[in-house]
Design an enzyme around this catalytic site. Structure first.
Site, mmCIF file in Angstrom:
data_model
loop_
_atom_site.group_PDB
_atom_site.id
_atom_site.type_symbol
_atom_site.label_atom_id
_atom_site.label_comp_id
_atom_site.label_asym_id
_atom_site.label_seq_id
_atom_site.Cartn_x
_atom_site.Cartn_y
_atom_site.Cartn_z
ATOM 1 N N SER A 58 105.256 8.313 49.611
ATOM 2 C CA SER A 58 105.921 7.286 50.159
ATOM 3 C C SER A 58 106.165 7.047 51.650
ATOM 4 O O SER A 58 106.061 8.044 52.439
ATOM 5 C CB SER A 58 107.047 6.824 49.311
ATOM 6 N N ILE A 60 107.026 7.473 55.508
ATOM 7 C CA ILE A 60 106.328 7.890 56.770
ATOM 8 C C ILE A 60 105.238 8.575 56.302
ATOM 9 O O ILE A 60 103.957 8.451 56.806
ATOM 10 C CB ILE A 60 107.185 8.650 57.552
ATOM 11 N N SER A 188 114.671 14.064 62.837
ATOM 12 C CA SER A 188 115.456 12.748 62.899
ATOM 13 C C SER A 188 116.151 12.735 64.243
ATOM 14 O O SER A 188 116.530 13.890 64.806
ATOM 15 C CB SER A 188 116.306 12.588 61.662
ATOM 16 N N TYR A 201 122.751 16.060 55.812
ATOM 17 C CA TYR A 201 121.582 15.732 56.454
ATOM 18 C C TYR A 201 121.645 15.891 57.641
ATOM 19 O O TYR A 201 120.586 16.487 58.170
ATOM 20 C CB TYR A 201 121.391 14.107 56.020
ATOM 21 N N LYS A 205 119.040 18.650 59.721
ATOM 22 C CA LYS A 205 118.093 18.179 60.756
ATOM 23 C C LYS A 205 118.262 18.989 62.042
ATOM 24 O O LYS A 205 117.393 19.710 62.759
ATOM 25 C CB LYS A 205 118.014 16.716 60.986
ATOM 26 N N SER A 237 111.177 2.619 54.924
ATOM 27 C CA SER A 237 110.481 3.647 54.070
ATOM 28 C C SER A 237 111.430 3.504 52.701
ATOM 29 O O SER A 237 112.344 2.823 52.711
ATOM 30 C CB SER A 237 110.774 5.126 54.665
HETATM 31 N N1 LIG Z 1 113.154 6.464 57.284
HETATM 32 C C1 LIG Z 1 113.778 6.939 58.347
HETATM 33 O O1 LIG Z 1 114.669 6.251 58.721
HETATM 34 C C2 LIG Z 1 113.977 8.357 58.724
HETATM 35 C C3 LIG Z 1 114.494 8.357 59.956
HETATM 36 C C4 LIG Z 1 114.347 9.684 60.361
HETATM 37 C C5 LIG Z 1 113.669 10.813 59.937
HETATM 38 N N2 LIG Z 1 113.138 10.598 58.751
HETATM 39 C C6 LIG Z 1 112.559 11.749 57.959
HETATM 40 O O2 LIG Z 1 111.177 11.259 57.653
HETATM 41 C C7 LIG Z 1 110.798 12.040 56.489
HETATM 42 C C8 LIG Z 1 110.182 11.133 55.458
HETATM 43 O O3 LIG Z 1 111.034 10.109 54.913
HETATM 44 P P1 LIG Z 1 110.651 8.740 54.502
HETATM 45 O O4 LIG Z 1 111.545 8.078 55.514
HETATM 46 O O5 LIG Z 1 109.454 8.405 54.377
HETATM 47 O O6 LIG Z 1 111.439 8.705 52.989
HETATM 48 P P2 LIG Z 1 110.757 8.400 51.593
HETATM 49 O O7 LIG Z 1 111.768 8.854 50.678
HETATM 50 O O8 LIG Z 1 109.989 7.091 51.593
HETATM 51 O O9 LIG Z 1 109.812 9.634 51.645
HETATM 52 C C9 LIG Z 1 110.051 11.011 51.528
HETATM 53 C C10 LIG Z 1 108.993 11.653 50.822
HETATM 54 O O10 LIG Z 1 109.479 13.000 50.675
HETATM 55 C C11 LIG Z 1 109.105 13.581 49.539
HETATM 56 N N3 LIG Z 1 110.114 14.541 48.831
HETATM 57 C C12 LIG Z 1 111.376 14.465 48.451
HETATM 58 N N4 LIG Z 1 111.714 15.648 47.694
HETATM 59 C C13 LIG Z 1 110.554 16.429 47.842
HETATM 60 C C14 LIG Z 1 110.407 17.707 47.253
HETATM 61 N N5 LIG Z 1 111.186 18.365 46.670
HETATM 62 N N6 LIG Z 1 109.004 18.233 47.687
HETATM 63 C C15 LIG Z 1 107.965 17.671 48.016
HETATM 64 N N7 LIG Z 1 108.432 16.337 48.526
HETATM 65 C C16 LIG Z 1 109.474 15.823 48.585
HETATM 66 C C17 LIG Z 1 108.949 12.297 48.558
HETATM 67 O O11 LIG Z 1 108.491 12.406 47.324
HETATM 68 C C18 LIG Z 1 108.465 11.208 49.418
HETATM 69 O O12 LIG Z 1 107.001 11.446 49.718
HETATM 70 C C19 LIG Z 1 112.023 12.755 56.012
HETATM 71 O O13 LIG Z 1 111.772 14.007 56.373
HETATM 72 C C20 LIG Z 1 113.135 11.999 56.688
HETATM 73 O O14 LIG Z 1 114.156 13.033 56.843
HETATM 74 C C21 LIG Z 1 113.474 9.332 58.310
#
Ligand SMILES: NC(=O)c1ccc[n+]([C@@H]2O[C@H](COP(=O)([O-])OP(=O)(O)OC[C@H]3O[C@@H](n4cnc5c(N)ncnc54)[C@H](O)[C@@H]3O)[C@@H](O)[C@H]2O)c1
Length: 338
Positions: A58, A60, A188, A201, A205, A237
């Site tokens: 899902s 990113i 992040s 969190y 990070k 996301s």
């Molecule tokens: N969306 C934001 O605002 C944002 C901002 C900064 C950083 N991030 C980082 O981006 C990355 C992706 O997050 P996102 O925003 O797409 O969220 P999301 O929840 O849509 O996707 C997270 C993904 O990580 C996977 N995941 C969770 N636990 C897991 C596990 N135990 N083993 C394997 N996979 C696992 C989920 O299944 C999913 O595919 C994360 O590291 C998040 O910290 C997101």
């Protein structure tokens, strides 16, 4: 001291007004070569590379799979839910010229560290090599420290930090043998600043930032191995639906509106450009969040003052059941020093 050597503003045509606008995304480059042209390569440099993306079911990670498949990169896509990964693979095949064998679906739980070596070997066996590892899988948090069970802190570190460095260790061994590769970690802006309701969190990070900035210094004998830290601000996301709360069994009831966040495809495109150009650190965010990153980095006293004011409101909103970002635009306009 970090030196910001190059700032690149992206201009784009606004589809609504037709005007050329500054999208507010900026790549902040900490680079040792003063005169390097920081974004001389496009993301198409990744064509033909073997890229392993974690958290690809899902958000990113899913969008990374789509953009990489269109570019023509060979993909290993991992997460815990195989059916979701098959859905992502199916769409990748529809939108690209890749064939069935060019995309490996590999179930992986980042917290099951004992499985990481075998998973790495599976990718190498399938493609013969790994050119790029994208450490993307992770979860955020919404809860106050004093209300939160320590198990939650342990689980966040286990997933976001230890899971990530465990997989990196196995993949890096292979990259060191080949003397080349890229380790891209989706950190992040919370790896740069602090914010209320996200102490665990932010800690995870910050840990990643410290770890990869240190690892880079251990790899000076391998100039063709790049360590790339991506620091997105708020991006659309499923991150809010999946957040940790004050105890492991509880999920967030209201995931709120996401329309003010950066579109996923834009964050991913900038991530891929950063990867193609081996940027050591890229901050990918819209304003005003980006301006706050700069305050944290270069004027922390102002950042603390600002965060105290905004944090109070964020906690109040949280307690009354409103999911808010820690910067609401009207507040930022009046509060941010120019
Ligand atoms: N969306 C934001 O605002 C944002 C901002 C900064 C950083 N991030 C980082 O981006 C990355 C992706 O997050 P996102 O925003 O797409 O969220 P999301 O929840 O849509 O996707 C997270 C993904 O990580 C996977 N995941 C969770 N636990 C897991 C596990 N135990 N083993 C394997 N996979 C696992 C989920 O299944 C999913 O595919 C994360 O590291 C998040 O910290 C997101």
């Amino acid at each position: 001291m970090n030196v910001c050597l190059s700032l690149k503003w992206d201009k784009e045509t606004d589809t609504r007004t037709g005007r050329r606008v500054n999208k507010g995304s900026l790549t902040n480059v900490h680079n040792s070569t003063w005169n390097k042209t920081v974004t001389s390569h496009t993301e198409t440099e990744l064509r033909g590379k073997v890229v392993w993306v974690t958290g690809a079911s899902s958000g990113i990670g899913e969008e990374l799979a789509y953009q990489l498949s269109k570019i023509g990169a060979f993909l290993a896509i991992s997460a815990r839910r195989e059916d979701e990964l098959e859905r992502v693979k199916k769409k990748c095949l529809q939108i690209s010229n890749l064939t069935e064998k060019d995309i490996l679906v590999l179930r992986l739980d980042l917290t099951d560290r004992s499985s990481h070596e075998a998973a790495t070997n599976s990718v190498i066996k399938h493609f013969g090599k790994i050119d790029v590892l994208v450490n993307n899988g992770g979860r955020s948090q919404r809860s106050l420290f004093m209300d939160t069970n320590l198990d939650v802190y342990s689980a966040i570190m286990e997933l976001n930090y230890l899971g990530t460095i465990s997989l990196t260790k196995h993949v890096l061994k292979h990259m060191i043998e080949r003397k080349r590769g890229k380790i891209v970690t989706v950190s992040s802006v919370m790896g740069i600043m602090g914010a209320p309701l996200a102490s665990g969190y932010c800690a995870s990070k910050h840990a990643l930032q410290g770890f990869f900035n240190s690892l880079r210094t251990e790899l000076t004998d391998y100039p063709e191995i790049s360590i790339i830290n991506i620091c997105p601000g708020p991006v659309q996301s499923k991150i809010i639906q999946n957040v940790f709360t004050e105890n492991l069994a509880k999920s967030l009831e209201n995931s709120g509106d996401q329309s003010h966040k950066m579109p996923t495809n834009r964050c991913v495109r900038l991530t891929l450009v950063s990867t193609a150009n081996d940027l050591k650190e890229a901050w990918i965010s819209d304003h005003p969040y980006l301006a706050v990153c700069y305050l944290w980095q270069y004027a922390p006293t102002w950042a603390w003052w600002l965060m105290n004011r905004m944090g109070k409101r964020r906690i109040q909103n949280f307690k009354s059941g409103v999911v808010s970002l820690f910067l609401s635009p009207p507040l930022t306009c009046v509060s941010l020093p120019c």
